[in-house]
Design a protein around this motif. Sequence first.
Motif, PDB file in Angstrom:
ATOM      1  N   VAL A 352       0.849  -1.197   0.000  1.00 56.70           N
ATOM      2  CA  VAL A 352       0.000   0.000   0.000  1.00 56.70           C
ATOM      3  C   VAL A 352       0.882   1.244   0.000  1.00 56.70           C
ATOM      4  CG1 VAL A 352      -1.806   1.278   1.181  1.00 56.70           C
ATOM      5  CG2 VAL A 352      -1.839  -1.220   1.206  1.00 56.70           C
ATOM      6  N   GLY A 353       1.049   1.789  -1.193  1.00 62.75           N
ATOM      7  CA  GLY A 353       1.772   3.038  -1.382  1.00 62.75           C
ATOM      8  C   GLY A 353       0.956   3.928  -2.295  1.00 62.75           C
ATOM      9  N   PRO A 354       1.535   4.995  -2.809  1.00 60.79           N
ATOM     10  CA  PRO A 354       0.775   5.904  -3.685  1.00 60.79           C
ATOM     11  C   PRO A 354       0.145   5.215  -4.890  1.00 60.79           C
ATOM     12  CG  PRO A 354       2.834   6.919  -2.986  1.00 60.79           C
ATOM     13  CD  PRO A 354       2.884   5.508  -2.498  1.00 60.79           C
ATOM     14  N   ALA A 355       0.872   4.272  -5.513  1.00 63.87           N
ATOM     15  CA  ALA A 355       0.306   3.589  -6.684  1.00 63.87           C
ATOM     16  C   ALA A 355      -0.908   2.754  -6.295  1.00 63.87           C
ATOM     17  CB  ALA A 355       1.363   2.708  -7.342  1.00 63.87           C
ATOM     18  N   GLU A 356      -0.798   2.009  -5.195  1.00 60.56           N
ATOM     19  CA  GLU A 356      -1.909   1.160  -4.772  1.00 60.56           C
ATOM     20  C   GLU A 356      -3.119   1.996  -4.354  1.00 60.56           C
ATOM     21  OE1 GLU A 356      -4.192  -2.165  -3.768  1.00 60.56           O
ATOM     22  OE2 GLU A 356      -2.421  -1.915  -5.033  1.00 60.56           O
ATOM     23  N   ILE A 357      -2.883   3.102  -3.693  1.00 54.63           N
ATOM     24  CA  ILE A 357      -3.990   3.980  -3.286  1.00 54.63           C
ATOM     25  C   ILE A 357      -4.700   4.537  -4.520  1.00 54.63           C
ATOM     26  CG2 ILE A 357      -4.562   6.142  -2.111  1.00 54.63           C
ATOM     27  CD1 ILE A 357      -2.201   5.497  -0.192  1.00 54.63           C
ATOM     28  N   SER A 358      -3.924   4.941  -5.521  1.00 58.92           N
ATOM     29  CA  SER A 358      -4.534   5.424  -6.769  1.00 58.92           C
ATOM     30  C   SER A 358      -5.329   4.317  -7.453  1.00 58.92           C
ATOM     31  CB  SER A 358      -3.447   5.934  -7.720  1.00 58.92           C
ATOM     32  OG  SER A 358      -2.825   7.094  -7.219  1.00 58.92           O
ATOM     33  N   ALA A 359      -4.778   3.102  -7.433  1.00 61.26           N
ATOM     34  CA  ALA A 359      -5.476   1.973  -8.052  1.00 61.26           C
ATOM     35  C   ALA A 359      -6.790   1.685  -7.339  1.00 61.26           C
ATOM     36  CB  ALA A 359      -4.585   0.743  -8.031  1.00 61.26           C
ATOM     37  N   GLN A 360      -6.781   1.709  -6.017  1.00 61.49           N
ATOM     38  CA  GLN A 360      -8.005   1.458  -5.257  1.00 61.49           C
ATOM     39  C   GLN A 360      -9.076   2.493  -5.596  1.00 61.49           C
ATOM     40  OE1 GLN A 360      -6.765   1.441  -1.158  1.00 61.49           O
ATOM     41  NE2 GLN A 360      -5.653  -0.493  -1.335  1.00 61.49           N
ATOM     42  N   HIS A 361      -8.678   3.751  -5.655  1.00 59.30           N
ATOM     43  CA  HIS A 361      -9.617   4.840  -5.973  1.00 59.30           C
ATOM     44  C   HIS A 361     -10.137   4.678  -7.406  1.00 59.30           C
ATOM     45  CE1 HIS A 361     -10.738   9.081  -4.621  1.00 59.30           C
ATOM     46  NE2 HIS A 361     -11.351   8.919  -5.777  1.00 59.30           N
ATOM     47  N   SER A 393      -2.125   6.772 -13.138  1.00 61.00           N
ATOM     48  CA  SER A 393      -1.125   7.056 -12.110  1.00 61.00           C
ATOM     49  C   SER A 393      -0.682   5.776 -11.421  1.00 61.00           C
ATOM     50  CB  SER A 393      -1.702   8.040 -11.089  1.00 61.00           C
ATOM     51  OG  SER A 393      -0.797   8.275 -10.031  1.00 61.00           O
ATOM     52  N   ALA A 394      -1.634   4.884 -11.148  1.00 56.19           N
ATOM     53  CA  ALA A 394      -1.308   3.617 -10.484  1.00 56.19           C
ATOM     54  C   ALA A 394      -0.419   2.757 -11.359  1.00 56.19           C
ATOM     55  CB  ALA A 394      -2.598   2.875 -10.145  1.00 56.19           C
ATOM     56  N   ILE A 395      -0.810   2.587 -12.624  1.00 59.86           N
ATOM     57  CA  ILE A 395      -0.065   1.710 -13.532  1.00 59.86           C
ATOM     58  C   ILE A 395       1.349   2.241 -13.748  1.00 59.86           C
ATOM     59  CG2 ILE A 395       0.023   0.882 -15.918  1.00 59.86           C
ATOM     60  CD1 ILE A 395      -3.159   0.937 -15.717  1.00 59.86           C
ATOM     61  N   ASP A 396       1.476   3.551 -13.898  1.00 64.74           N
ATOM     62  CA  ASP A 396       2.803   4.148 -14.066  1.00 64.74           C
ATOM     63  C   ASP A 396       3.637   4.048 -12.793  1.00 64.74           C
ATOM     64  OD1 ASP A 396       2.109   4.813 -16.643  1.00 64.74           O
ATOM     65  OD2 ASP A 396       1.620   6.910 -16.177  1.00 64.74           O
ATOM     66  N   GLY A 397       2.968   4.021 -11.642  1.00 65.49           N
ATOM     67  CA  GLY A 397       3.686   4.032 -10.366  1.00 65.49           C
ATOM     68  C   GLY A 397       4.123   2.669  -9.876  1.00 65.49           C
ATOM     69  N   TYR A 398       3.443   1.601 -10.334  1.00 71.25           N
ATOM     70  CA  TYR A 398       3.847   0.256  -9.922  1.00 71.25           C
ATOM     71  C   TYR A 398       5.188  -0.085 -10.576  1.00 71.25           C
ATOM     72  CZ  TYR A 398      -0.785  -0.994  -8.026  1.00 71.25           C
ATOM     73  OH  TYR A 398      -1.936  -1.063  -7.290  1.00 71.25           O
ATOM     74  N   GLY A 399       6.107  -0.572  -9.806  1.00 71.34           N
ATOM     75  CA  GLY A 399       7.363  -1.040 -10.374  1.00 71.34           C
ATOM     76  C   GLY A 399       7.280  -2.514 -10.723  1.00 71.34           C
ATOM     77  N   GLY A 400       8.423  -3.086 -11.103  1.00 69.90           N
ATOM     78  CA  GLY A 400       8.455  -4.491 -11.474  1.00 69.90           C
ATOM     79  C   GLY A 400       8.080  -5.429 -10.352  1.00 69.90           C
ATOM     80  N   ASP A 401       8.256  -4.997  -9.106  1.00 70.35           N
ATOM     81  CA  ASP A 401       7.903  -5.856  -7.977  1.00 70.35           C
ATOM     82  C   ASP A 401       6.395  -6.047  -7.843  1.00 70.35           C
ATOM     83  OD1 ASP A 401      10.514  -6.248  -7.315  1.00 70.35           O
ATOM     84  OD2 ASP A 401      10.566  -4.720  -5.738  1.00 70.35           O
ATOM     85  N   ALA A 403       4.218  -6.222 -10.713  1.00 75.41           N
ATOM     86  CA  ALA A 403       3.799  -6.353 -12.104  1.00 75.41           C
ATOM     87  C   ALA A 403       2.362  -6.863 -12.218  1.00 75.41           C
ATOM     88  CB  ALA A 403       4.745  -7.293 -12.850  1.00 75.41           C
ATOM     89  N   ARG A 404       1.970  -7.765 -11.326  1.00 76.16           N
ATOM     90  CA  ARG A 404       0.605  -8.287 -11.377  1.00 76.16           C
ATOM     91  C   ARG A 404      -0.416  -7.191 -11.091  1.00 76.16           C
ATOM     92  NH1 ARG A 404      -1.512 -11.982  -7.698  1.00 76.16           N
ATOM     93  NH2 ARG A 404      -0.891 -10.438  -6.155  1.00 76.16           N
ATOM     94  N   SER A 405      -0.122  -6.333 -10.133  1.00 78.74           N
ATOM     95  CA  SER A 405      -1.040  -5.247  -9.796  1.00 78.74           C
ATOM     96  C   SER A 405      -1.209  -4.291 -10.969  1.00 78.74           C
ATOM     97  CB  SER A 405      -0.534  -4.476  -8.568  1.00 78.74           C
ATOM     98  OG  SER A 405      -0.506  -5.302  -7.430  1.00 78.74           O
ATOM     99  N   ALA A 406      -0.111  -3.975 -11.651  1.00 75.26           N
ATOM    100  CA  ALA A 406      -0.202  -3.095 -12.816  1.00 75.26           C
ATOM    101  C   ALA A 406      -1.032  -3.744 -13.910  1.00 75.26           C
ATOM    102  CB  ALA A 406       1.195  -2.769 -13.336  1.00 75.26           C
ATOM    103  N   ALA A 407      -0.791  -5.031 -14.167  1.00 75.47           N
ATOM    104  CA  ALA A 407      -1.502  -5.723 -15.237  1.00 75.47           C
ATOM    105  C   ALA A 407      -2.994  -5.810 -14.963  1.00 75.47           C
ATOM    106  CB  ALA A 407      -0.923  -7.127 -15.426  1.00 75.47           C
ATOM    107  N   VAL A 408      -3.367  -6.057 -13.712  1.00 75.35           N
ATOM    108  CA  VAL A 408      -4.777  -6.279 -13.396  1.00 75.35           C
ATOM    109  C   VAL A 408      -5.592  -4.987 -13.507  1.00 75.35           C
ATOM    110  CG1 VAL A 408      -4.866  -5.859 -10.893  1.00 75.35           C
ATOM    111  CG2 VAL A 408      -6.175  -7.738 -11.870  1.00 75.35           C
ATOM    112  N   ASN A 409      -4.919  -3.837 -13.484  1.00 79.99           N
ATOM    113  CA  ASN A 409      -5.625  -2.562 -13.608  1.00 79.99           C
ATOM    114  C   ASN A 409      -5.714  -2.052 -15.046  1.00 79.99           C
ATOM    115  OD1 ASN A 409      -6.468  -1.324 -10.886  1.00 79.99           O
ATOM    116  ND2 ASN A 409      -4.428  -2.122 -10.451  1.00 79.99           N
ATOM    117  N   LEU A 410      -4.954  -2.638 -15.952  1.00 81.98           N
ATOM    118  CA  LEU A 410      -4.982  -2.185 -17.343  1.00 81.98           C
ATOM    119  C   LEU A 410      -6.345  -2.391 -18.021  1.00 81.98           C
ATOM    120  CD1 LEU A 410      -1.419  -3.268 -18.510  1.00 81.98           C
ATOM    121  CD2 LEU A 410      -2.370  -0.954 -18.708  1.00 81.98           C
TER     122      LEU A 410
END
Length: 478
Positions: A352-361, A393-401, A403-410
């Motif tokens: 739970v960081g800025p990327a995850e918070i943006s993704a949740q919103h 913002s979430a997808i751009d903010g997720y790093g390689g660690d 990757a699943r979170s970024a993909a699931v929001n696309l």
Amino acid sequence: MSIGRCGDEAMTGRPGPAFEGLMVPGGFYERPELRHALAQHDFGTVFKALRAVLDLSQQSFADVTGLDQPWVSKIESNARTLENLATVVRIANVLRIPASLLGFDTAPGLSSPVEREATWLNRKNFIQLAAAAAMGISVPEMAHLRRPRPRHDDPRTPERIGTTDVTALRDMTTIYRQWDNRQGGGIMRADARAHVRFARLLKNAACTDDVRADLHLAIAEASMVAAWMSYDMGAHHDAQVHWLLALDEARHADVVESSADLMVDVLLDMAHQSLHLRDQRQGLKLTELATAVVAGHSHPVSVSTRSYLDIHRAWCLAAQGKIDPTRRALDTAHQRYADADLTTAAPWATHVGPAEISAQHGHALFLLSEAVAGTDQAAAETAAADAIGHLRSAIDGYGGDYARSAAVNLPGLASCLLRVGDIPAAVTTGQQAITAITALSSQRPLARLDRLAAAALPVAHHPDVADLCARIATATAA
């Protein structure tokens, strides 16, 4: 669903179907509308669709399934439902329905594709068992869960354990969590489940009271990770079993301050699964149960956990199309997150960081847009437009660690771009989603692709959109 024979006897005068199985077309159950129906155990929709594609009358279909024709008619008209687990098992096998689409586990070592789920846990008593585990109510089913049955391949465990042993357990749990975040639940799921079993066996060892409490919490953390991996791979029953185990172990660790946060997060993970399966009512019940734990636990929960609770409430409200309550819940969550110290997060909340918070919103706004699209197009477009910035913002903010979170929001971002009419950007994002998702060892994002395909239907005549939908169909079928 209850286990018994009364349901079968009420619906059929015959001992079984006329023959075993149908020649169901390949990929038939992968259609978005059928995946949704099966997740809800809506057999009426499935019966009608299958009869249409196979050109069967209700009587012929009744002969195949072993049901009486009047029952087939009642099920198709929603006057009756299939509620008996034994009947569901039999019908699902005859109709060649993949067990995972019904929310059933397909782990190896069990009997047959769907019969594996005729167990002590079923869809009806899941909420009751979750409440019992959270509130410390003694029920026979939880006693069944609490005692692992001995197996010939169980590893030997030490006679006595200490703090270093529990720390080693946690270190291994962290490794599994990291793998899950990067690649999805498939690669390490079996190892994570074995890790949980070993941790549970350690309860037979002697230790101090403090170590015992810490062990309970470590087992809960490991079970939480194994549950999420199972959920990620569509093994929903196995996920629920591990979440219940996590709740029970965390409750036994209630002398540890962070046990309250873990219990709430486990319940919210369960709610996440319910919303994924389009069961908004169950998701809301689990969110309310998490609220009750916050109010009744002897330890306070962290600000970030309260924020996570507010986000889930927003998701539940959004999925029901409640515009103003959703936005109020989002505002509350946003304010809480602003006050939270994310650097002190528990191990299970380090994502739970800025990327995850943006993704949740953004996901809440995507759900709202999807829910109101059929009744209030203007509101749907507004919610989609608001979601786009958060999801980007979430997808751009997720790093390689992550990757699943970024993909699931696309897919959600692509759906919102379609909703506001930006077809070129939507197609580009959708293609990126397919590439990212198919590179993972994860099944859960495929459902997001199905929802993207459904969002694309109004503009499916566009050649680029048609190509996108064709590629989604290939990806989800594989």
